[in-house]
Design a protein around this motif. Structure first.
Motif, mmCIF file in Angstrom:
data_model
loop_
_atom_site.group_PDB
_atom_site.id
_atom_site.type_symbol
_atom_site.label_atom_id
_atom_site.label_comp_id
_atom_site.label_asym_id
_atom_site.label_seq_id
_atom_site.Cartn_x
_atom_site.Cartn_y
_atom_site.Cartn_z
ATOM 1 N N ASP A 1 -45.066 -49.834 26.010
ATOM 2 C CA ASP A 1 -44.177 -48.704 25.733
ATOM 3 C C ASP A 1 -44.357 -47.932 24.614
ATOM 4 O OD1 ASP A 1 -42.370 -49.325 28.055
ATOM 5 O OD2 ASP A 1 -41.152 -50.642 26.668
ATOM 6 N N GLU A 2 -45.036 -48.439 23.467
ATOM 7 C CA GLU A 2 -45.173 -47.820 22.276
ATOM 8 C C GLU A 2 -46.473 -46.823 22.555
ATOM 9 O OE1 GLU A 2 -42.974 -51.441 20.940
ATOM 10 O OE2 GLU A 2 -44.854 -50.789 22.637
ATOM 11 N N MET A 3 -47.355 -47.456 23.324
ATOM 12 C CA MET A 3 -48.828 -46.491 23.368
ATOM 13 C C MET A 3 -48.065 -45.365 24.470
ATOM 14 S SD MET A 3 -51.674 -46.888 22.024
ATOM 15 C CE MET A 3 -52.554 -48.250 21.176
ATOM 16 N N LEU A 4 -47.313 -45.524 25.410
ATOM 17 C CA LEU A 4 -46.764 -44.497 26.241
ATOM 18 C C LEU A 4 -46.305 -43.498 25.593
ATOM 19 C CD1 LEU A 4 -45.869 -46.889 29.461
ATOM 20 C CD2 LEU A 4 -47.617 -44.918 29.219
ATOM 21 N N ALA A 5 -45.323 -43.849 24.533
ATOM 22 C CA ALA A 5 -44.668 -42.783 23.911
ATOM 23 C C ALA A 5 -45.494 -42.188 22.926
ATOM 24 C CB ALA A 5 -43.594 -43.434 23.133
ATOM 25 N N LEU A 6 -46.661 -42.565 22.323
ATOM 26 C CA LEU A 6 -47.626 -41.917 21.387
ATOM 27 C C LEU A 6 -48.358 -40.968 22.398
ATOM 28 C CD1 LEU A 6 -49.462 -41.726 19.051
ATOM 29 C CD2 LEU A 6 -50.654 -43.581 19.522
ATOM 30 N N ALA A 7 -48.874 -41.727 23.686
ATOM 31 C CA ALA A 7 -49.618 -40.636 24.440
ATOM 32 C C ALA A 7 -48.928 -39.511 24.919
ATOM 33 C CB ALA A 7 -49.907 -41.588 25.963
ATOM 34 N N LEU A 8 -47.612 -39.348 25.266
ATOM 35 C CA LEU A 8 -46.913 -38.286 25.745
ATOM 36 C C LEU A 8 -46.688 -37.517 24.635
ATOM 37 C CD1 LEU A 8 -43.741 -40.060 27.568
ATOM 38 C CD2 LEU A 8 -45.353 -38.448 28.723
ATOM 39 N N ALA A 9 -46.564 -37.794 23.340
ATOM 40 C CA ALA A 9 -46.453 -37.125 22.160
ATOM 41 C C ALA A 9 -47.569 -36.232 22.059
ATOM 42 C CB ALA A 9 -45.907 -37.759 20.970
ATOM 43 N N ASN A 10 -48.820 -37.216 22.453
ATOM 44 C CA ASN A 10 -50.153 -36.410 22.044
ATOM 45 C C ASN A 10 -50.310 -35.349 23.041
ATOM 46 O OD1 ASN A 10 -50.796 -37.858 19.794
ATOM 47 N ND2 ASN A 10 -51.750 -39.465 20.963
ATOM 48 N N ALA A 11 -49.836 -35.663 24.347
ATOM 49 C CA ALA A 11 -50.078 -34.636 25.458
ATOM 50 C C ALA A 11 -49.378 -33.279 25.100
ATOM 51 C CB ALA A 11 -49.810 -35.291 26.815
ATOM 52 N N GLU A 12 -48.204 -33.706 24.649
ATOM 53 C CA GLU A 12 -47.300 -32.529 24.013
ATOM 54 C C GLU A 12 -48.090 -31.636 22.970
ATOM 55 O OE1 GLU A 12 -44.746 -31.258 25.507
ATOM 56 O OE2 GLU A 12 -43.221 -32.912 26.215
ATOM 57 N N LYS A 13 -48.642 -32.276 22.178
ATOM 58 C CA LYS A 13 -49.254 -31.581 21.144
ATOM 59 C C LYS A 13 -50.451 -30.925 21.414
ATOM 60 C CE LYS A 13 -47.876 -34.989 17.344
ATOM 61 N NZ LYS A 13 -48.236 -35.907 16.487
ATOM 62 N N ALA A 14 -51.068 -31.582 22.490
ATOM 63 C CA ALA A 14 -52.502 -30.813 23.012
ATOM 64 C C ALA A 14 -52.131 -29.797 24.119
ATOM 65 C CB ALA A 14 -53.246 -31.819 23.593
ATOM 66 N N GLY A 15 -50.769 -29.458 24.315
ATOM 67 C CA GLY A 15 -50.404 -28.599 25.546
ATOM 68 C C GLY A 15 -51.049 -28.748 26.718
ATOM 69 N N ALA A 16 -51.360 -30.257 27.005
ATOM 70 C CA ALA A 16 -51.694 -30.434 28.319
ATOM 71 C C ALA A 16 -50.614 -30.589 29.440
ATOM 72 C CB ALA A 16 -52.495 -31.853 28.275
ATOM 73 N N ALA A 17 -50.582 -29.564 30.424
ATOM 74 C CA ALA A 17 -49.761 -29.590 31.572
ATOM 75 C C ALA A 17 -49.933 -30.399 32.815
ATOM 76 C CB ALA A 17 -49.601 -28.312 31.866
ATOM 77 N N ASN A 18 -51.422 -30.820 32.762
ATOM 78 C CA ASN A 18 -51.912 -31.464 33.971
ATOM 79 C C ASN A 18 -52.106 -32.944 33.828
ATOM 80 O OD1 ASN A 18 -54.038 -30.811 32.263
ATOM 81 N ND2 ASN A 18 -55.498 -30.724 34.062
ATOM 82 N N VAL A 19 -51.437 -33.617 33.053
ATOM 83 C CA VAL A 19 -51.341 -34.852 32.829
ATOM 84 C C VAL A 19 -49.875 -35.568 33.122
ATOM 85 C CG1 VAL A 19 -52.880 -34.523 30.979
ATOM 86 C CG2 VAL A 19 -50.675 -35.023 30.415
ATOM 87 N N GLU A 20 -50.013 -37.028 33.389
ATOM 88 C CA GLU A 20 -48.881 -37.755 33.782
ATOM 89 C C GLU A 20 -49.033 -39.149 33.548
ATOM 90 O OE1 GLU A 20 -46.442 -39.366 37.661
ATOM 91 O OE2 GLU A 20 -47.214 -37.293 37.654
ATOM 92 N N PHE A 21 -48.248 -39.970 32.697
ATOM 93 C CA PHE A 21 -48.462 -41.206 32.181
ATOM 94 C C PHE A 21 -47.639 -42.078 32.903
ATOM 95 C CE2 PHE A 21 -51.610 -40.704 28.888
ATOM 96 C CZ PHE A 21 -51.225 -39.425 28.407
ATOM 97 N N LEU A 22 -48.049 -43.118 33.505
ATOM 98 C CA LEU A 22 -47.285 -44.215 34.360
ATOM 99 C C LEU A 22 -46.980 -45.557 33.488
ATOM 100 C CD1 LEU A 22 -49.096 -43.426 37.488
ATOM 101 C CD2 LEU A 22 -47.150 -42.414 36.911
#
Length: 297
Positions: free
Chosen positions: A112-133
Motif C-alpha cells: 500500500d505504501e509503495m502504491l500511494a507513493l507511486a500515485l503521488a509521483n505520477a501526479e507530480k509527473a503529469g503522467a496521464a497514461n499510467v495505472e497502478f494495480l
C-alpha cells in the motif's frame, strides 16, 4: 502457500513499506528525499542522468532495482506495458513516456505504501497514461492476452513461487508479446544454500534463480527466444542480468475485445472502484471520476 512462503512475503512487504515511508517522509524535509539504496549495484544510479532528471525526486529515491529494464525492453509508441513490482513508479513513468499518449503503462505492487507513493509521483509527473494495480505478481489482476511488454526490476527473485510468476506473465502477454526484465541471477555452480550465504532474501540474493533454472522456467512457461545476459556482479557468483523472452505469436488466440461500454478503465481489465486517487488499484483517470470503474474485484 506454505507458512514459510507467507512469512517471506510479509518480510518483503514490510521492507518495501518501510522504504516507501522513508522516501515519503524525506520528501517533506528541507533537503528532500534521500536514496533508499546506497550500494552502487542497486538503485537509481543504474539509470542515465537525463532519465533521473526528468522524474520526481521521490520516484528516483525509491528506486531499489538492479538494472534499468526500460532501456532493454525496446518499448514502442502505442504499446501496453506492465511493470511487475512497480514500487515508487520509476519504471512505469519512464515506460509511459516511451509508449506515448497512445500507449499505457501499468504498475503492479502488493504494498500500500509503495502504491500511494507511486500515485503521488505520477501526479507530480503529469503522467496521464499510467495505472497502478494492487496485487501480487503470482496472480496478476489483468485478463489474458492484453499486454505487449512485461518488465520488472529485481522483483521476480523475491517471489517464493517463480513458476506462477512466469506462467502469469505468459498469460497476460499478447501472442508475440515479450518480456524485458532486470533480475539477479546466480552462477549455475551455486547451490541454493550457497546463494543464501551471499545475502538475504529481501536483499534480492537468496531467492535468485541460476542461469539454467531461469531459462528452464521461462521455457516451461512457454516462452521462446530466451536470452539471459549478465551486466554486473552484485555478489560472489551473483549477477544483475538482463532477461528477454517472447511469447510465440501463434500460441494462443487473441482475447475477445469488450465493447467500450463494457470495458473497465478503458481496457479489458478490472480495477478497484474507489473514492480517491490514494486508493491502490485505481488509475489516475478513474480516480478523478470515482465511478468510472464498474468492475468488481
Amino acid at each position: 502457500m506454505s507458512e514459510h512462503s507467507t512469512d517471506l512475503r510479509e518480510t518483503v512487504r514490510e521492507r518495501y513499506a518501510a522504504a516507501a515511508l522513508q522516501v515519503t517522509e524525506g520528501g517533506t524535509a528541507c533537503c528532500g528525499p534521500q536514496p533508499v539504496e546506497v550500494d552502487e549495484n542497486f538503485g537509481s544510479t543504474l539509470y542515465a542522468a537525463d532519465e533521473r532528471d526528468t522524474l520526481p525526486a521521490e520516484a528516483v529515491a525509491a528506486s531499489l532495482g538492479c538494472g534499468n529494464p526500460t532501456a532493454v525492453a525496446e518499448l514502442r509508441a502505442g504499446e501496453r506495458v506492465l511493470d511487475l513490482g512497480s514500487g515508487g513508479g520509476i519504471d512505469v513513468l519512464l515506460s509511459a513516456r516511451r509508449v506515448g499518449p497512445t500507449g499505457k503503462a501499468y504498475g503492479l505492487d502488493m504494498t500500500d505504501e509503495m502504491l500511494a507513493l507511486a500515485l503521488a509521483n505520477a501526479e507530480k509527473a503529469g503522467a496521464a497514461n499510467v495505472e497502478f494495480l494492487k496485487g501480487t505478481i503470482e496472480a496478476i489482476p489483468l485478463p489474458a492476452n492484453t499486454i505487449d511488454v512485461v518488465i520488472s526490476n529485481c522483483v521476480i527473485n523475491l517471489s517464493t513461487d517463480k513458476p506462477a510468476v512466469l506462467a502469469e506473465t505468459y498469460r497476460v502477454l499478447k501472442p508475440g508479446g515479450r518480456i524485458g526484465v532486470s533480475d539477479v541471477v546466480a552462477d549455475d555452480s551455486l547451490t541454493p544454500a550457497q546463494r543464501a550465504e551471499r545475502g538475504d532474501y529481501v536483499g534480492c540474493i537468496a531467492g535468485a534463480l541460476s542461469f539454467a533454472e531461469y531459462r528452464a522456467g521461462l521455457e516451461a512457461a512457454g516462452f521462446t527466444d530466451v536470452e539471459i545476459r549478465a551486466t554486473h556482479t552484485v555478489a560472489d557468483g551473483m549477477h544483475s542480468a538482463i532477461v528477454r523472452a517472447t511469447k510465440p505469436a501463434a500460441s494462443e488466440p487473441h482475447a475477445t475485445a469488450l465493447s467500450p461500454a463494457d470495458a473497465c478503465c478503458g481496457v479489458n481489465a478490472c480495477c478497484t472502484d474507489a473514492e480517491t486517487p490514494a486508493d491502490p488499484g485505481v488509475s489516475l483517470s478513474a480516480a478523478k471520476t470515482a465511478s468510472g470503474c464498474g468492475c468488481q474485484n
